[in-house]
Design a protein around this motif. Structure first.
Motif, PDB file in Angstrom:
ATOM      1  N   CYS A   9       0.705  -1.247  -0.071  1.00  0.00           N
ATOM      2  CA  CYS A   9       0.059  -0.107  -0.050  1.00  0.00           C
ATOM      3  C   CYS A   9       0.986   1.104   0.073  1.00  0.00           C
ATOM      4  N   GLY A  10       1.955   1.400  -0.870  1.00  0.00           N
ATOM      5  CA  GLY A  10       2.891   2.414  -0.955  1.00  0.00           C
ATOM      6  C   GLY A  10       2.358   3.203  -2.064  1.00  0.00           C
ATOM      7  N   GLY A  11       3.470   3.833  -2.547  1.00  0.00           N
ATOM      8  CA  GLY A  11       3.150   4.834  -3.631  1.00  0.00           C
ATOM      9  C   GLY A  11       2.570   4.348  -4.767  1.00  0.00           C
ATOM     10  N   VAL A  12       3.201   3.194  -5.316  1.00  0.00           N
ATOM     11  CA  VAL A  12       2.593   2.679  -6.625  1.00  0.00           C
ATOM     12  C   VAL A  12       1.130   1.988  -6.486  1.00  0.00           C
ATOM     13  N   ARG A  35       1.705  -4.675   4.929  1.00  0.00           N
ATOM     14  CA  ARG A  35       2.679  -4.947   6.403  1.00  0.00           C
ATOM     15  C   ARG A  35       1.870  -3.909   7.225  1.00  0.00           C
ATOM     16  N   THR A  36       1.715  -2.845   7.046  1.00  0.00           N
ATOM     17  CA  THR A  36       1.155  -1.908   7.979  1.00  0.00           C
ATOM     18  C   THR A  36      -0.275  -1.713   7.526  1.00  0.00           C
ATOM     19  N   LYS A  39      -2.261   1.701   6.770  1.00  0.00           N
ATOM     20  CA  LYS A  39      -2.299   2.448   5.694  1.00  0.00           C
ATOM     21  C   LYS A  39      -3.530   2.064   4.823  1.00  0.00           C
ATOM     22  N   ALA A  62       4.271 -10.358   3.430  1.00  0.00           N
ATOM     23  CA  ALA A  62       4.518 -10.808   2.308  1.00  0.00           C
ATOM     24  C   ALA A  62       5.840 -11.733   2.279  1.00  0.00           C
ATOM     25  N   THR A 106       5.431  -5.631 -10.524  1.00  0.00           N
ATOM     26  CA  THR A 106       5.951  -4.321 -11.290  1.00  0.00           C
ATOM     27  C   THR A 106       7.258  -4.279 -11.278  1.00  0.00           C
ATOM     28  N   PHE A 161       5.592   1.137 -15.822  1.00  0.00           N
ATOM     29  CA  PHE A 161       6.122   1.812 -17.213  1.00  0.00           C
ATOM     30  C   PHE A 161       7.257   1.227 -17.721  1.00  0.00           C
ATOM     31  N   ASP A 162       8.292   1.334 -16.797  1.00  0.00           N
ATOM     32  CA  ASP A 162       9.501   0.628 -17.374  1.00  0.00           C
ATOM     33  C   ASP A 162      10.162  -0.190 -16.308  1.00  0.00           C
ATOM     34  N   PRO A 163      10.197  -1.316 -16.188  1.00  0.00           N
ATOM     35  CA  PRO A 163       9.623  -2.357 -17.048  1.00  0.00           C
ATOM     36  C   PRO A 163       8.129  -2.176 -17.313  1.00  0.00           C
ATOM     37  N   ASN A 203      10.674   4.105  -3.991  1.00  0.00           N
ATOM     38  CA  ASN A 203      11.318   3.477  -2.805  1.00  0.00           C
ATOM     39  C   ASN A 203      12.746   3.716  -2.941  1.00  0.00           C
TER      40      ASN A 203
HETATM   41  P1  NDP Z   1       6.942   1.795  -1.474  1.00  0.00           P
HETATM   42  O1  NDP Z   1       8.134   1.919  -0.701  1.00  0.00           O
HETATM   43  O2  NDP Z   1       6.003   3.201  -1.363  1.00  0.00           O
HETATM   44  O3  NDP Z   1       5.634   0.712  -0.966  1.00  0.00           O
HETATM   45  C1  NDP Z   1       6.096  -0.485  -0.790  1.00  0.00           C
HETATM   46  C2  NDP Z   1       4.769  -1.057  -0.063  1.00  0.00           C
HETATM   47  O4  NDP Z   1       5.100  -2.514   0.126  1.00  0.00           O
HETATM   48  C3  NDP Z   1       4.648  -0.366   1.290  1.00  0.00           C
HETATM   49  O5  NDP Z   1       3.225  -0.334   1.539  1.00  0.00           O
HETATM   50  C4  NDP Z   1       5.148  -1.433   2.298  1.00  0.00           C
HETATM   51  O6  NDP Z   1       4.525  -1.720   3.489  1.00  0.00           O
HETATM   52  C5  NDP Z   1       4.803  -2.909   1.446  1.00  0.00           C
HETATM   53  N1  NDP Z   1       5.840  -4.091   1.962  1.00  0.00           N
HETATM   54  C6  NDP Z   1       7.219  -3.879   1.974  1.00  0.00           C
HETATM   55  N2  NDP Z   1       7.489  -5.252   2.576  1.00  0.00           N
HETATM   56  C7  NDP Z   1       6.370  -5.854   2.870  1.00  0.00           C
HETATM   57  C8  NDP Z   1       6.127  -7.008   3.553  1.00  0.00           C
HETATM   58  N3  NDP Z   1       6.977  -8.141   3.725  1.00  0.00           N
HETATM   59  N4  NDP Z   1       4.893  -7.574   3.539  1.00  0.00           N
HETATM   60  C9  NDP Z   1       3.735  -6.816   3.102  1.00  0.00           C
HETATM   61  N5  NDP Z   1       3.940  -5.637   2.506  1.00  0.00           N
HETATM   62  C10 NDP Z   1       5.364  -5.131   2.576  1.00  0.00           C
HETATM   63  O7  NDP Z   1       7.237   1.119  -2.977  1.00  0.00           O
HETATM   64  P2  NDP Z   1       6.769   1.810  -4.259  1.00  0.00           P
HETATM   65  O8  NDP Z   1       5.202   1.900  -4.372  1.00  0.00           O
HETATM   66  O9  NDP Z   1       7.409   3.070  -5.000  1.00  0.00           O
HETATM   67  O10 NDP Z   1       7.044   0.557  -5.287  1.00  0.00           O
HETATM   68  C11 NDP Z   1       6.314  -0.713  -5.349  1.00  0.00           C
HETATM   69  C12 NDP Z   1       6.623  -1.457  -6.413  1.00  0.00           C
HETATM   70  O11 NDP Z   1       6.952  -0.749  -7.806  1.00  0.00           O
HETATM   71  C13 NDP Z   1       8.317  -1.602  -6.242  1.00  0.00           C
HETATM   72  O12 NDP Z   1       8.509  -3.257  -6.224  1.00  0.00           O
HETATM   73  C14 NDP Z   1       9.254  -0.847  -7.174  1.00  0.00           C
HETATM   74  O13 NDP Z   1      10.485  -1.431  -7.608  1.00  0.00           O
HETATM   75  C15 NDP Z   1       8.003  -0.965  -8.228  1.00  0.00           C
HETATM   76  N6  NDP Z   1       8.373   0.245  -9.352  1.00  0.00           N
HETATM   77  C16 NDP Z   1       8.206  -0.164 -10.446  1.00  0.00           C
HETATM   78  C17 NDP Z   1       8.361   0.727 -11.511  1.00  0.00           C
HETATM   79  C18 NDP Z   1       8.172   0.371 -12.896  1.00  0.00           C
HETATM   80  O14 NDP Z   1       7.923   1.337 -13.994  1.00  0.00           O
HETATM   81  N7  NDP Z   1       7.995  -0.684 -13.383  1.00  0.00           N
HETATM   82  C19 NDP Z   1       8.766   2.273 -11.260  1.00  0.00           C
HETATM   83  C20 NDP Z   1       8.352   2.386  -9.898  1.00  0.00           C
HETATM   84  C21 NDP Z   1       8.568   1.372  -8.842  1.00  0.00           C
HETATM   85  P3  NDP Z   1       4.733  -0.476   4.756  1.00  0.00           P
HETATM   86  O15 NDP Z   1       4.025   0.623   4.421  1.00  0.00           O
HETATM   87  O16 NDP Z   1       4.526  -1.255   6.116  1.00  0.00           O
HETATM   88  O17 NDP Z   1       6.257  -0.208   4.442  1.00  0.00           O
END
Ligand code: NDP
Length: 419
Positions: A9-12, A35-36, A39, A62, A106, A161-163, A203
């Motif tokens: 539940c992060g940025g993407v 995890r959290t 959010k 996860a 992603t 987007f990329d990949p 991230n």
């Molecule tokens: P963030 O760090 O903003 O979000 C990651 C999320 O995953 C958070 O909600 C985090 O929880 C959760 N998380 C991390 N570890 C665990 C776990 N063990 N169990 C459950 N949840 C977990 O990352 P982004 O949103 O920026 O990126 C997400 C994905 O997108 C990444 O894999 C990144 O590499 C990919 N990406 C791909 C791009 C593309 O163009 N293909 C471009 C940009 C990103 P918590 O809130 O507790 O930290």
């Protein structure tokens, strides 16, 4: 009608979930699990009054296949969208296999613990065999091909987007524009300014590991590796202007080299400002990008994780980021015996994204393709048992969906080429 489990539940994930809720006829039920949990609850509470998608939330680690299986077996989704971190890809794939559910993510798998001796030995062997030293590659997830195929399940890798869209652009060029593609240059330009001296747009741990690694490109059937940031070009991007860009290793080069076998050269460039590079070099020189734990005042800390805690949360950059992104691919090759060039790209405005989904364009340009990829799977258009990357599927319905849901393409049949 479908039931989807989103992990993360992060940025993407925030963008992907908001966009899914705008298409309730496809995404009728959605469970947000991370995890959290707070959010997930906060986002679900905000979205519930705005959508007919039925939202639920859950807490999950996860990294644990057991916890994932318990959640999947109780929710019974049609698809798991893994939008956590690359570290979780293999555990989520294992759980999907165990529970008989389709999978997507992603970004390709990357180990969190790069000091593990068993992993290190396999990695060093791979570096020698393949010729590039990035920590991530497709081998870990491609190793699941047979198991997904036999289970009749589809795994879609790297649908951001990329990949992601970059590979759909390649599949589109191959299908409609070329008989043979000679070269592909993937250009990723972020012309946005968030006003901070230093911050990463997604991230920080994943981002800084990626850009501080040696660069590499595919040429004449093999990898050429170069020191980090040692190949620089300037390009005049539509709606952004002149930017310096640097050659990086990037994961889709590996799958494109396999799926478009005639291609002679594939390169990936990303734009960086001088201030970003100076900060990164300094942090690297003092050891802040290291993933090896150190002892500090009786506590074990991982320098890059500590740095992550100090940097602005990428999710907080949305309101402050102005400017546009421009991401796309330039091709050279032949059609009907004639040499030709072609450029297909998307431009995206940071502030327009913020107004729509409270996020900057970097999360938006990843979250929207994740939603559109999920839609392709849920509507049966991209179902093919096995483990696949985006260029292996029909690009047309996906690019049409992107046009409709916020990332329209622009085409140029006479682009300036990158030297
Ligand atoms: P963030 O760090 O903003 O979000 C990651 C999320 O995953 C958070 O909600 C985090 O929880 C959760 N998380 C991390 N570890 C665990 C776990 N063990 N169990 C459950 N949840 C977990 O990352 P982004 O949103 O920026 O990126 C997400 C994905 O997108 C990444 O894999 C990144 O590499 C990919 N990406 C791909 C791009 C593309 O163009 N293909 C471009 C940009 C990103 P918590 O809130 O507790 O930290």
């Amino acid at each position: 009608m479908s039931r989807v489990l989103v992990i993360g539940c992060g940025g993407v994930a925030n963008v992907a979930i908001r966009k899914c809720c705008m298409v309730p006829e496809v995404f009728s039920e959605l469970c947000i699990a991370s995890r959290t949990k707070s959010k997930c609850d906060e986002l679900a509470a905000e979205l519930a009054p705005t959508t007919t998608t039925k939202l639920t939330t859950a807490q999950v680690d996860a990294d644990s296949v057991e916890e994932l299986c318990a959640l999947i077996n109780s929710y019974k989704p049609d698809l798991v969208m893994n939008i956590a971190l690359p570290y979780q890809d293999l555990t989520v794939m294992e759980a999907c296999l165990a529970c008989g559910v389709n999978y997507m993510d992603t970004a390709n798998y990357e180990p969190e613990d790069t000091d593990d001796p068993e992993w290190k030995a396999a990695y060093e062997k791979r570096c020698k065999e393949k010729g590039f030293s990035a920590l991530f590659d497709y081998s870990y997830q491609w190793a699941y091909r047979e198991r997904f195929e036999q289970a009749g399940l589809t795994a879609l890798l790297g649908c951001g987007f990329d990949p992601g869209v970059s590979q759909a652009y390649c599949a589109y060029a191959k299908k409609h524009e070329f008989d043979e593609i000679d070269t592909i240059d993937i250009l990723d330009c972020n012309g946005g300014d968030h006003g901070y001296p230093f911050a990463t747009n997604f991230n920080p741990e994943v981002n800084l590991r990626e850009v501080s690694a040696p660069g590499s490109y595919w040429e004449d059937g093999h990898w050429v590796e170069i020191p980090a940031m040692s190949i620089k070009r300037e390009y005049d991007f539509d709606q952004v202007g002149h930017k310096d860009m640097y050659l990086l290793h990037h994961e889709e080069i590996e799958s494109l080299a396999e799926n478009i076998p005639e291609v002679k050269r594939i390169r990936f460039f990303m734009t960086f400002g001088q201030s970003y590079l100076t900060h990164m070099k300094c942090l690297e020189n003092v050891g802040m990008l290291s993933t090896t734990p150190i002892q500090f005042e009786g506590h074990e800390i991982v320098p890059i994780k500590f740095l992550k805690a100090l940097l602005p949360d990428p999710a907080s950059l949305g309101p402050r980021t102005h400017g546009k992104t421009n991401i796309g691919c330039i091709f050279t090759g032949r059609k009907d015996g004639k040499e030709k060039t072609y450029y297909i790209y998307n431009t995206c405005d940071h502030q327009a994204c913020y107004r729509e989904v409270k996020s900057q364009a970097v999360s938006y340009t990843t979250g929207v393709p994740a939603m559109c990829g999920a839609m392709m799977m849920l509507t049966g258009k991209w179902i093919k048992p096995g483990v696949h990357t985006v260029e292996e599927f029909d690009p047309d319905p996906f690019l049409d969906a992107l046009d409709q849901h916020g990332l329209p393409r622009t085409e140029n049949h006479n682009p300036v080429l990158v030297p």
